[in-house]
Design an enzyme around this catalytic site. Structure first.
Site, PDB file in Angstrom:
ATOM      1  N   SER A  12     -30.487  45.599  46.345  1.00 12.89           N
ATOM      2  CA  SER A  12     -31.332  46.761  46.656  1.00 12.89           C
ATOM      3  C   SER A  12     -32.334  47.035  45.525  1.00 12.89           C
ATOM      4  O   SER A  12     -33.448  47.500  45.776  1.00 12.89           O
ATOM      5  CB  SER A  12     -30.485  48.001  46.961  1.00 12.89           C
ATOM      6  OG  SER A  12     -29.817  48.441  45.813  1.00 12.89           O
ATOM      7  N   ILE A  92     -25.884  35.021  30.683  1.00 12.89           N
ATOM      8  CA  ILE A  92     -27.043  34.133  30.548  1.00 12.89           C
ATOM      9  C   ILE A  92     -26.750  33.168  29.387  1.00 12.89           C
ATOM     10  O   ILE A  92     -26.350  33.610  28.309  1.00 12.89           O
ATOM     11  CB  ILE A  92     -28.318  34.968  30.237  1.00 12.89           C
ATOM     12  CG1 ILE A  92     -28.582  35.989  31.351  1.00 12.89           C
ATOM     13  CG2 ILE A  92     -29.533  34.072  30.012  1.00 12.89           C
ATOM     14  CD1 ILE A  92     -28.951  35.398  32.694  1.00 12.89           C
ATOM     15  N   HIS A 108     -28.069  48.888  34.179  1.00 15.29           N
ATOM     16  CA  HIS A 108     -26.639  49.212  34.256  1.00 15.29           C
ATOM     17  C   HIS A 108     -26.498  50.651  34.757  1.00 15.29           C
ATOM     18  O   HIS A 108     -27.219  51.535  34.299  1.00 15.29           O
ATOM     19  CB  HIS A 108     -26.004  49.050  32.867  1.00 15.29           C
ATOM     20  CG  HIS A 108     -24.525  49.222  32.886  1.00 15.29           C
ATOM     21  ND1 HIS A 108     -23.669  48.239  33.323  1.00 15.29           N
ATOM     22  CD2 HIS A 108     -23.739  50.275  32.550  1.00 15.29           C
ATOM     23  CE1 HIS A 108     -22.421  48.678  33.258  1.00 15.29           C
ATOM     24  NE2 HIS A 108     -22.442  49.919  32.774  1.00 15.29           N
TER      25      HIS A 108
HETATM   26  C1  GRF Z   1     -26.691  48.163  40.371  1.00 13.08           C
HETATM   27  O1  GRF Z   1     -25.914  49.316  40.362  1.00 13.08           O
HETATM   28  C2  GRF Z   1     -27.043  47.762  38.961  1.00 13.08           C
HETATM   29  O2  GRF Z   1     -27.113  48.837  38.076  1.00 13.08           O
HETATM   30  C3  GRF Z   1     -25.909  46.857  38.574  1.00 13.08           C
HETATM   31  O3  GRF Z   1     -25.562  46.177  39.753  1.00 13.08           O
HETATM   32  C4  GRF Z   1     -25.922  46.956  40.886  1.00 13.08           C
HETATM   33  C5  GRF Z   1     -26.753  46.076  41.749  1.00 13.08           C
HETATM   34  O4  GRF Z   1     -27.058  46.674  42.991  1.00 13.08           O
HETATM   35  N1  GRF Z   1     -26.265  45.993  37.487  1.00 13.08           N
HETATM   36  P1  GRF Z   1     -28.097  45.949  43.968  1.00 13.08           P
HETATM   37  O5  GRF Z   1     -27.572  44.526  44.190  1.00 13.08           O
HETATM   38  O6  GRF Z   1     -29.425  45.939  43.291  1.00 13.08           O
HETATM   39  O7  GRF Z   1     -28.085  46.740  45.232  1.00 13.08           O
END
Ligand code: GRF
Length: 197
Positions: A12, A92, A108
């Site tokens: 997302s 990575i 995060h």
């Molecule tokens: C998000 O909450 C981001 O902060 C974390 O992983 C999640 C990814 O969500 N690193 P999406 O795949 O972008 O919906």
């Protein structure tokens, strides 16, 4: 500016970044969406937007060196300027971190350095925030180094933890903040990078 998105799942955040490149908020192009997970929904979304995709599986490479060479070649071939982790669940490789120093970023869903590190992802982050009784949580965008969630912090956005809020409700609210905040921070990074060159 050419962007690569690395993701492992839903994607997302990738979608919100893609929208920002489409409506002019981000003067950049997503050249590549890459994933370690062939089933990542984000890959499907990328294909539907005609963005090239790449799936890589460390286990298919004979050595760490071959794997790193492959990743570096992929970024070189697509002339990538900034690598954006958006729900990417792997480390990575160190050589990639060195080659792309301060050009790999991650988001995060909490206020690092709290509630980060190995195993701190998804709903677990928000459960930990609520269990700890914190009054505040938020979103952190940081540079990526060899360790999970430990690179230099670039920007944070805070939000209050509401009384009686469940981890699921909090997760939803924080994700919405991410969708506005990540494209905004990426825009700031691109502007700074642009003025340096
Ligand atoms: C998000 O909450 C981001 O902060 C974390 O992983 C999640 C990814 O969500 N690193 P999406 O795949 O972008 O919906």
């Amino acid at each position: 500016m050419n962007l690569a998105i690395l993701l492992s799942g839903r994607g997302s955040n990738f979608e919100s970044i893609y929208e920002a490149t489409q409506d002019g908020r981000l003067p950049a192009k997503i050249r590549l969406v890459a994933s370690n997970n062939p089933k990542a929904i984000g890959l499907k979304t990328a294909r539907s937007c005609d963005i090239p995709t790449c799936i890589f599986d460390r286990r298919r490479f004979d050595s760490g060196k071959d794997f790193t060479d492959f990743i570096l070649k992929m970024f070189l071939d697509y002339e990538i300027d900034l690598i954006i982790l958006a729900g990417y669940m792997r480390k990575i490789p160190p050589r990639v971190v060195r080659e792309y120093d301060q050009r790999i970023i991650n988001i995060h869903p909490a206020l690092l350095p709290k509630f980060g590190g190995k195993g701190m992802y998804g709903i677990r982050v928000h459960e930990a925030v609520i269990d700890s009784g914190e009054k505040e949580t938020g979103v952190t965008v940081h540079y990526v180094n060899e360790k999970y969630d430990e690179g230099k912090i670039i920007a944070q956005e805070k939000t209050r933890v509401l009384v009686g809020e469940t981890a699921e409700e909090l997760a939803k609210r924080v994700l919405q903040i991410e969708h506005d905040f990540y494209p905004q921070v990426i825009g700031e990074i691109l502007r700074k990078t642009g003025t340096k060159s």
